[in-house]
Scaffold this active site. Sequence first.
Site, PDB file in Angstrom:
ATOM      1  N   HIS A 125       0.818  -1.226   0.000  1.00  0.00           N
ATOM      2  CA  HIS A 125       0.000   0.000   0.000  1.00  0.00           C
ATOM      3  C   HIS A 125       0.854   1.279   0.000  1.00  0.00           C
ATOM      4  O   HIS A 125       0.322   2.370  -0.207  1.00  0.00           O
ATOM      5  CB  HIS A 125      -0.935   0.038   1.207  1.00  0.00           C
ATOM      6  CG  HIS A 125      -1.982  -1.028   1.198  1.00  0.00           C
ATOM      7  ND1 HIS A 125      -2.849  -1.201   0.135  1.00  0.00           N
ATOM      8  CD2 HIS A 125      -2.311  -1.990   2.113  1.00  0.00           C
ATOM      9  CE1 HIS A 125      -3.660  -2.230   0.402  1.00  0.00           C
ATOM     10  NE2 HIS A 125      -3.345  -2.723   1.576  1.00  0.00           N
ATOM     11  N   HIS A 163      -6.403  -7.142  -0.536  1.00  0.00           N
ATOM     12  CA  HIS A 163      -6.481  -5.688  -0.737  1.00  0.00           C
ATOM     13  C   HIS A 163      -5.651  -5.295  -1.956  1.00  0.00           C
ATOM     14  O   HIS A 163      -4.543  -5.815  -2.143  1.00  0.00           O
ATOM     15  CB  HIS A 163      -5.949  -4.963   0.505  1.00  0.00           C
ATOM     16  CG  HIS A 163      -6.632  -5.376   1.776  1.00  0.00           C
ATOM     17  ND1 HIS A 163      -6.093  -6.297   2.648  1.00  0.00           N
ATOM     18  CD2 HIS A 163      -7.835  -5.022   2.287  1.00  0.00           C
ATOM     19  CE1 HIS A 163      -6.932  -6.485   3.669  1.00  0.00           C
ATOM     20  NE2 HIS A 163      -7.995  -5.726   3.478  1.00  0.00           N
TER      21      HIS A 163
HETATM   22 ZN   LIG Z   1      -4.154  -7.181   2.656  1.00  0.00          ZN
END
Ligand SMILES: [Zn+2]
Length: 307
Positions: A125, A163
């Site tokens: 991320h 994610h």
């Molecule tokens: Zn994740």
Amino acid sequence: MPVAWITHPDCLLHQMEEGHPESPLRLHAIQDRLMACGIDGFLLHAEAPEATPEQLQRVHTAEHVRFILNAPADPPQHLDPDTLFMRHTRRAALRAAGSGVQAVDMVLGGKASLAFCAVRPPGHHAERARAMGFCFFNNVAVAAAHALSRGLERVAILDFDVHYGNGTADIFQDDPRVLLCSTYGHPLYPYWAGSGDSASLIDVPLSPYSAGTAFRAAVTEHWLPALERFQPQMLLVSAGFDAHGADPLGNLRLGLDDYRWLGRLVQQLAEQCCEDRVVAMLEGGYDLTALARSVEAFLEPFMGGAL
Ligand SMILES: [Zn+2]
């Protein structure tokens, strides 16, 4: 060739709030499981070095690197609601990013076929200029950039964390040397809206509660043709195991057979296209038992006849 296992004790020091799912217990659970099932005895263990500012600045802005290198941790800083910069965060983040450099060097040096980095904090991320979503430096991006700096011309990153790896996309979306193939639960953090026309990003959102059938179809129908066209010289894996059905932060229903299937697929792809060169970087996975067993399942196909 052996499978390398790269980690560092500093990765256990970074601890966010009490009860935070991204905890040192994750690495302990994986280690305990690999010892119990016997895989650990066949791994080539190596220690992660700290990444250098030069290696970090291949993928991050100088300001972001300076910020993490100099940020005060007393009191702890919230970089976003779930991402805390604590006393030992810098040390752990430098080792996690450095593990990918070490992994690439081992794989390119012919010392290992797969190099698995069992590190934290995770990385996918973290954007070029921003820490977020438990991530400070983008570990897999640092590894990919290092592989390119060593003379490779095309590398692929396979990201199956539940994610979306927005940070990796942010860093490489305009770089024709990198192909990023993703599957992810949607809608789910970080609420990625799809990458449109980017030729470097192949992403397949999966509906909530999708199980292995949908996941395998996404990989087979979307990743494989793109990889066939791209002909990568190394596979890097953002290995997040939070798409497992037991994960408290995920919304998909993958099982151990799916991670074993994926491990076999990656191993076969690497054999066909890129001289067995695979670097895997731990990302998410927050149910400790499911995480540990999923890592084991992913590794099994790489162990050959050793087990
Ligand atoms: Zn994740």
